[in-house]
Write a protein that holds these residues in place. Structure first.
Motif, short mmCIF file in Angstrom:
data_model
loop_
_atom_site.label_atom_id
_atom_site.label_comp_id
_atom_site.label_asym_id
_atom_site.label_seq_id
_atom_site.Cartn_x
_atom_site.Cartn_y
_atom_site.Cartn_z
N ILE A 1 0.92 -1.52 0.17
CA ILE A 1 0.03 -0.12 0.04
C ILE A 1 0.60 1.06 0.02
CG2 ILE A 1 -2.19 1.04 1.29
CD1 ILE A 1 -2.63 -1.47 2.40
N PRO A 2 0.59 2.69 -0.93
CA PRO A 2 1.23 3.34 -0.43
C PRO A 2 1.68 4.34 0.97
CG PRO A 2 0.13 3.61 -2.91
CD PRO A 2 -0.08 2.42 -2.13
N GLY A 3 2.93 5.20 0.96
CA GLY A 3 2.61 5.12 2.03
C GLY A 3 1.96 6.59 2.37
N PRO A 4 1.29 7.53 1.34
CA PRO A 4 0.57 8.40 1.18
C PRO A 4 -0.72 7.85 1.89
CG PRO A 4 2.12 8.86 -0.90
CD PRO A 4 2.29 7.02 -0.09
N VAL A 5 -1.36 6.25 0.64
CA VAL A 5 -2.53 5.94 1.61
C VAL A 5 -2.68 6.29 3.21
CG1 VAL A 5 -4.01 4.35 1.13
CG2 VAL A 5 -3.49 5.09 -1.23
N ILE A 6 -1.68 5.07 2.74
CA ILE A 6 -1.49 4.74 4.67
C ILE A 6 -1.95 6.00 5.46
CG2 ILE A 6 -0.25 3.80 6.30
CD1 ILE A 6 1.02 2.18 4.48
N GLY A 7 -1.21 7.13 5.51
CA GLY A 7 -1.05 8.63 5.91
C GLY A 7 -2.16 8.82 5.69
N MET A 8 -2.94 9.05 4.93
CA MET A 8 -4.71 9.84 4.73
C MET A 8 -5.56 8.92 5.93
SD MET A 8 -5.00 10.88 1.19
CE MET A 8 -4.94 9.35 0.27
N ILE A 9 -4.75 7.73 5.60
CA ILE A 9 -6.31 7.08 6.39
C ILE A 9 -5.85 6.60 7.93
CG2 ILE A 9 -6.04 4.72 7.51
CD1 ILE A 9 -6.25 3.38 4.39
N LEU A 10 -4.31 6.99 8.25
CA LEU A 10 -3.99 7.88 9.62
C LEU A 10 -4.22 9.09 9.98
CD1 LEU A 10 -0.18 6.48 9.90
CD2 LEU A 10 -2.24 5.76 11.07
N LEU A 11 -4.36 10.53 9.25
CA LEU A 11 -4.98 11.38 9.31
C LEU A 11 -6.41 11.62 9.58
CD1 LEU A 11 -4.44 14.47 8.73
CD2 LEU A 11 -5.19 14.02 6.76
N LEU A 12 -7.03 10.56 8.74
CA LEU A 12 -8.89 10.70 9.14
C LEU A 12 -8.59 9.71 10.57
CD1 LEU A 12 -11.65 10.01 7.91
CD2 LEU A 12 -11.28 8.18 7.36
N LEU A 13 -7.78 9.12 10.79
CA LEU A 13 -8.15 7.85 12.05
C LEU A 13 -8.10 9.37 13.67
CD1 LEU A 13 -6.64 5.07 11.74
CD2 LEU A 13 -9.21 5.21 11.80
N TRP A 14 -6.57 10.07 13.45
CA TRP A 14 -7.13 11.06 13.95
C TRP A 14 -7.75 11.80 13.87
CZ3 TRP A 14 -4.86 16.12 13.45
CH2 TRP A 14 -4.51 17.11 13.96
N LEU A 15 -8.57 12.52 12.96
CA LEU A 15 -9.35 13.51 13.16
C LEU A 15 -10.57 13.18 13.57
CD1 LEU A 15 -8.78 14.93 9.56
CD2 LEU A 15 -8.39 16.04 11.53
N ILE A 16 -11.33 11.55 13.47
CA ILE A 16 -11.95 11.16 13.90
C ILE A 16 -11.85 10.48 15.44
CG2 ILE A 16 -13.61 8.76 14.56
CD1 ILE A 16 -12.93 8.15 11.30
#
Length: 111
Positions: free
Chosen positions: A25-40
């Motif tokens: 999985i590309p790093g930026p995609v994992i980063g977006m998922i982590l950002l989403l989880l952080w915002l939630i």
């Protein structure tokens, strides 16, 4: 400025996670998922991040210029492999349409 740093931080975290876990999985995609989880997890809107992201998205087309230039340097390869590229584009588009139709139908509760 902190919003930009926040976005870069999550991209770096995603890249590090992709490298450390050796996942395809590309790093930026994992980063977006982590950002989403952080915002939630924060359970509140970050108005500065929303404002920065909105301004940043207006200029998103500029990020495609390097990709377009890269494609222009590969004309010979494109000429040799166009049937496979065309089949992949049409096949993936058709698959996306079919999957989306089934998902929409399933989420609407239609049989």
């Amino acid at each position: 400025m902190t919003s930009f740093i926040t976005l870069l931080l999550f991209q770096v975290l995603g890249e590090a996670a992709a490298f450390a876990l050796s996942v395809p999985i590309p790093g930026p995609v994992i980063g977006m998922i982590l950002l989403l989880l952080w915002l939630i997890a924060r359970q509140q809107q970050d108005s500065e991040l929303i404002r920065f992201s909105s301004r940043f998205l207006r200029h998103l087309a500029l990020l495609f210029i390097p990709a377009a230039v890269g494609i222009m340097t590969q004309f010979e390869r494109l000429a040799n492999e166009w049937p496979a590229i065309l089949a992949a584009v049409f096949g993936s588009t058709l698959a996306s349409i079919v999957v989306t139709a089934y998902l929409v139908r399933g989420l609407d509760g239609e049989d």
